[in-house]
Design an enzyme around this catalytic site. Sequence first.
Site, PDB file in Angstrom:
ATOM      1  N   LYS A 171      19.588 -29.052  19.260  1.00 19.30           N
ATOM      2  CA  LYS A 171      19.633 -30.044  20.340  1.00 19.30           C
ATOM      3  C   LYS A 171      18.241 -30.610  20.617  1.00 19.30           C
ATOM      4  O   LYS A 171      18.086 -31.794  20.938  1.00 19.30           O
ATOM      5  CB  LYS A 171      20.210 -29.413  21.606  1.00 19.30           C
ATOM      6  CG  LYS A 171      20.335 -30.370  22.804  1.00 19.30           C
ATOM      7  CD  LYS A 171      21.285 -31.527  22.525  1.00 19.30           C
ATOM      8  CE  LYS A 171      21.334 -32.530  23.684  1.00 19.30           C
ATOM      9  NZ  LYS A 171      22.065 -32.023  24.848  1.00 19.30           N
ATOM     10  N   LYS A 239      13.234 -32.766  30.970  1.00 22.50           N
ATOM     11  CA  LYS A 239      13.512 -31.333  30.756  1.00 22.50           C
ATOM     12  C   LYS A 239      13.717 -31.041  29.270  1.00 22.50           C
ATOM     13  O   LYS A 239      13.088 -30.127  28.712  1.00 22.50           O
ATOM     14  CB  LYS A 239      14.765 -30.924  31.526  1.00 22.50           C
ATOM     15  CG  LYS A 239      15.307 -29.531  31.188  1.00 22.50           C
ATOM     16  CD  LYS A 239      16.598 -29.241  31.922  1.00 22.50           C
ATOM     17  CE  LYS A 239      17.788 -30.004  31.392  1.00 22.50           C
ATOM     18  NZ  LYS A 239      18.431 -29.414  30.220  1.00 22.50           N
TER      19      LYS A 239
END
Length: 291
Positions: A171, A239
């Site tokens: 990811k 983030k």
Amino acid sequence: MKVSFLGLGVMGFPMAGHLAQAGFEVSVFNRTHSKAQDWTSHYSGIAATTVEECVKDADVVLLCVGNDDDVRSMTTSQTGALGFMKTGAILVDHTTTSATLAQELLQAAQALNIEFMDAPVSGGQSGAENGVLTIMCGGEQALFDKLQPVFKAYGKSSVLMGEVGQGQRAKMVNQICIAGALRGLSEGLLLAQQSGLDIENLVDCLKNGAAGSWQMENRASTMAKDQYDFGFAIDWMIKDLGFSLDEAKKHGLNLAHTQQTFDNYVELAKAGDNRMDTSVLHKAVQKIAAK
């Protein structure tokens, strides 16, 4: 199969809905209980008032929340799921987190004879709503195979990337590639606009060639109109890219373009654009190009 879903945000709400529509027995929990009640007005299932109530009878517990601390609150805290799940159950984390947290959850789950898989998703809100997410998995092959009926309810593709943590690392690469595509698209649009090209016509021309991408098809026109109030907020991209940069440092890598994009997003967030879509990077690129 009894399935529980923790976290009913823009991703979790439709993902849990697809599970109910696929015939699973679903219970849901959200910290704002009204969201869980709203979910049951759309789908067949139970809106639990506590994590314990939600997970105690589940064969599979899935969660998709905000960040590492949110995951810990939902899993390893005194009121978290792991303390109430039955032996032999499965915990799947669809949140985008650090690979370190994935390892932490594996150890906590194994101590309680619970199976664990990290499985971050890509495809955004539209992918969740349409049940066509890409799922990047870290864990054992046997567990991956066992979870296929669950993943097929809301995913178009699920791929086992390796051991626990490798789903999160995949990811990270995904987010780096998105950031790169947006930066290139932003600069290309600036040249197109200054050259007097028709943007809609340009996108129709380029989208099926080597430059084509999801970002071009779905964001080029809105970027050209300075419209960014939708999609995946840069709060979350900051983030995610932070995880990517931290992981890169562990391997002695300097990802200059990713770092620049991260810095641009931080500046945009400070200026009040923190809830805008990631395509708002176009504003930062415009500013740089004008110097």
